[in-house]
Design a protein around this motif. Structure first.
Motif, short mmCIF file in Angstrom:
data_model
loop_
_atom_site.label_atom_id
_atom_site.label_comp_id
_atom_site.label_asym_id
_atom_site.label_seq_id
_atom_site.Cartn_x
_atom_site.Cartn_y
_atom_site.Cartn_z
N LEU A 76 -1.65 -7.82 -4.07
CA LEU A 76 -2.33 -6.58 -4.43
C LEU A 76 -1.38 -5.40 -4.27
O LEU A 76 -0.57 -5.37 -3.34
N TYR A 77 -1.48 -4.43 -5.18
CA TYR A 77 -0.75 -3.18 -5.06
C TYR A 77 -1.76 -2.05 -5.07
O TYR A 77 -2.63 -2.01 -5.96
N GLY A 78 -1.63 -1.11 -4.15
CA GLY A 78 -2.48 0.08 -4.15
C GLY A 78 -1.64 1.32 -3.96
O GLY A 78 -0.64 1.29 -3.23
N GLY A 79 -2.05 2.42 -4.58
CA GLY A 79 -1.37 3.70 -4.33
C GLY A 79 -1.05 4.48 -5.59
O GLY A 79 -0.19 4.08 -6.37
N GLY A 80 -1.77 5.58 -5.78
CA GLY A 80 -1.39 6.58 -6.78
C GLY A 80 -1.61 6.17 -8.22
O GLY A 80 -1.08 6.81 -9.12
N ILE A 81 -2.39 5.13 -8.45
CA ILE A 81 -2.61 4.73 -9.84
C ILE A 81 -3.65 5.64 -10.48
O ILE A 81 -4.76 5.77 -9.99
N ARG A 82 -3.22 6.31 -11.58
CA ARG A 82 -4.09 7.28 -12.24
C ARG A 82 -4.13 7.07 -13.76
O ARG A 82 -4.64 7.93 -14.49
N SER A 83 -3.56 5.96 -14.24
CA SER A 83 -3.58 5.73 -15.69
C SER A 83 -3.49 4.24 -16.00
O SER A 83 -3.04 3.45 -15.16
N ARG A 84 -3.90 3.88 -17.19
CA ARG A 84 -3.81 2.49 -17.62
C ARG A 84 -2.35 2.03 -17.71
O ARG A 84 -2.04 0.87 -17.44
N GLU A 85 -1.45 2.98 -18.08
CA GLU A 85 -0.03 2.62 -18.18
C GLU A 85 0.49 2.16 -16.81
O GLU A 85 1.21 1.17 -16.71
N GLN A 86 0.15 2.90 -15.76
CA GLN A 86 0.60 2.50 -14.42
C GLN A 86 0.00 1.15 -14.03
O GLN A 86 0.70 0.27 -13.52
N ASP A 137 -1.18 -9.47 -8.79
CA ASP A 137 -2.40 -10.08 -9.31
C ASP A 137 -3.43 -9.02 -9.65
O ASP A 137 -4.21 -9.19 -10.59
N ALA A 138 -3.44 -7.95 -8.87
CA ALA A 138 -4.41 -6.88 -9.12
C ALA A 138 -3.89 -5.57 -8.55
O ALA A 138 -3.09 -5.56 -7.61
N ILE A 139 -4.37 -4.47 -9.13
CA ILE A 139 -4.10 -3.15 -8.57
C ILE A 139 -5.40 -2.64 -7.93
O ILE A 139 -6.50 -3.05 -8.31
N VAL A 140 -5.21 -1.76 -6.95
CA VAL A 140 -6.35 -1.21 -6.22
C VAL A 140 -6.40 0.29 -6.46
O VAL A 140 -5.40 0.98 -6.29
N VAL A 141 -7.56 0.78 -6.90
CA VAL A 141 -7.74 2.21 -7.16
C VAL A 141 -8.78 2.75 -6.19
O VAL A 141 -9.87 2.16 -6.06
N GLY A 142 -8.43 3.81 -5.48
CA GLY A 142 -9.35 4.36 -4.51
C GLY A 142 -9.74 5.79 -4.80
O GLY A 142 -10.82 6.06 -5.32
N ASP A 143 -8.80 6.72 -4.52
CA ASP A 143 -9.13 8.14 -4.53
C ASP A 143 -9.91 8.60 -5.76
O ASP A 143 -10.93 9.26 -5.65
N CYS A 144 -9.40 8.25 -6.96
CA CYS A 144 -10.02 8.86 -8.13
C CYS A 144 -11.40 8.31 -8.44
O CYS A 144 -12.15 8.92 -9.19
N GLU A 163 0.84 -1.21 0.00
CA GLU A 163 0.00 0.00 0.00
C GLU A 163 0.87 1.26 0.00
O GLU A 163 1.59 1.52 0.98
N TYR A 164 0.83 2.01 -1.10
CA TYR A 164 1.53 3.29 -1.17
C TYR A 164 0.59 4.47 -0.90
O TYR A 164 1.04 5.61 -0.93
N SER A 165 -0.66 4.17 -0.70
CA SER A 165 -1.65 5.13 -0.24
C SER A 165 -1.49 6.57 -0.77
O SER A 165 -0.93 7.43 -0.08
N GLY A 166 -1.97 6.80 -1.97
CA GLY A 166 -1.99 8.17 -2.50
C GLY A 166 -0.78 8.54 -3.36
O GLY A 166 -0.84 9.50 -4.12
N THR A 167 0.32 7.81 -3.24
CA THR A 167 1.49 8.08 -4.08
C THR A 167 1.80 6.84 -4.91
O THR A 167 1.56 5.72 -4.47
N TYR A 168 2.38 7.06 -6.09
CA TYR A 168 2.71 5.92 -6.93
C TYR A 168 4.07 5.36 -6.53
O TYR A 168 5.07 6.08 -6.55
N GLY A 169 4.10 4.09 -6.13
CA GLY A 169 5.34 3.50 -5.59
C GLY A 169 6.21 2.79 -6.61
O GLY A 169 7.30 2.34 -6.26
#
Lengths: 254, 254
Positions: free
Chosen positions: B213-223, B233-240, B189-195
């Protein structure tokens, strides 16, 4: 060898820093031997104790229960059937997560030092072999969910236990062990004093996959049978193995 | 419904205390929804959020990730597919063991309150039904081994994280999750920043049964695709999801 828990109801805990009894044949009627301790224990004396015991009673499974990762070496891992690592529910952070994180980080970092395997040094092959070696070492290790119920014991001091758990909390710790942490063993430790059946009775209903061990102050067959009747899979006898071999033999159930 | 992890690579985290986007159809392309948060979250608003989401996208599994046991009720347990409880490797004792011990003690103590089941009051029958109800509730709960890698995040403050883990420690935590704690999920969990991919690359070799699972700062399909290619296995998107629904849609892999 695999550990067949169904056939185990008497466990002997051996401190490798203490002298072994002259006649190791007294171990013939125990079902499992755990080797471990804190003061003056080393990987070397652990290995020596395991070797002596294996010679005396080759068919009985032996588990190392290290207090510190310095007690574990590639030789001790090869010598024993499993390595059991306590996670103390009422201990400090070190003794539920931090030491384990360090231990597994060390295994990932130095597969060669821990496994003793000589890895071929060829790019991706070393990485693959390394991962396999790491998984092989890790698969020997099993977790024990511990509750330490004697505040005056050395075990409590060493693991930062500041309070014992209530009977309800023992039940909660058992349920968490079985269904959240998925540890194969739940261990109620009264360390030197006889704790009676209350905690065992509280924990037993929540344990189906997990093995329930009770240790502490057992000095007679009656106590052994009382604890087993309350639902423990096995009792653990330590002190009197070293101090009073005649009494030790009398803790073995009929 | 069962969670088929093989089919899941995009997870949406929903804060039930924040307003939901007007058009919940944007959730159609995500694979799993996690509902949870800290500030102003209650069992009631959790249940409301789950109900709205279930209506909009009935075929997508929903997991509650409670920060506190007060966020869990018999209604939330009935409404979701699973309850995921973090155990934070670099958090304080509360967030790896103490809160869980309390939570499971509470479940043992009050099966009726937690399950909502009305138990017949007839001696041994109530005890048996109680144990079954307890095991049924507990079987809904799954553990997540967490590593929180952004010290400035709210998650770090709440869970007592004082330092991030090195890449080697992340590997050790992954190995311990898979082989010692046997948690079904390992969550970086990078929580808000892309790690970036470094921690994922370090953890992935040690996880076979455990989902990464990876979470944190993902804002695009490239990331998203970068993290998946590194072995998550999966990314987690929250804020946006709450703040920028158009951007949220663009985090979904092709």
């Amino acid at each position: 060898m695999d550990i067949e828990w169904d056939a185990i109801n008497h466990v002997t805990k051996v401190d490798p820093a203490k002298p072994l009894p002259a006649d190791l044949a007294i171990l013939r009627e125990t079902d499992l031997i755990m080797v471990g301790g804190s003061d003056d224990v080393t990987a070397e004396n652990t290995q020596q104790a395991v070797t002596s015991i294996r010679e005396a009673v080759p068919s009985i499974p032996i588990v190392q229960e290290p207090y510190d990762s310095s007690h574990v070496s590639s030789e001790t891992i090869d010598a024993v059937d499993r390595v059991a690592v306590p996670a103390v529910f009422n201990g400090d952070r070190d003794h539920f997560v931090a030491k384990h994180l360090d231990f597994f980080t060390e295994i990932c970092r130095k597969p060669k030092a821990v496994t003793g395997a000589s890895l071929p040094v060829v790019g991706e092959v070393i990485a693959t072999k390394g991962r396999e070696a790491v998984r092989e070492v890790a698969s020997v290790i099993m977790a024990e969910g511990y509750v330490i119920q004697n505040l005056d014991s050395k075990a409590a001091t060493l693991t930062g236990v500041e309070r014992t758990l209530s009977v309800e909390e023992v039940a909660g710790a058992a349920l968490a062990t079985e269904m959240f942490y998925n540890f194969p063993i739940f261990y109620i430790e009264y360390s030197g004093t006889y704790g009676g059946t209350e905690d065992v009775t509280a924990a037993e209903p929540y344990l189906e996959e997990t093995v329930l061990l009770y240790g502490g102050g057992i000095r007679s067959r009656e106590q052994t049978e009382q604890i087993l009747a309350a639902g423990a899979d096995a009792i653990v006898v330590g002190d009197c193995f070293h101090d009073d071999p005649d009494r030790f033999v009398r803790t073995i159930p009929g």
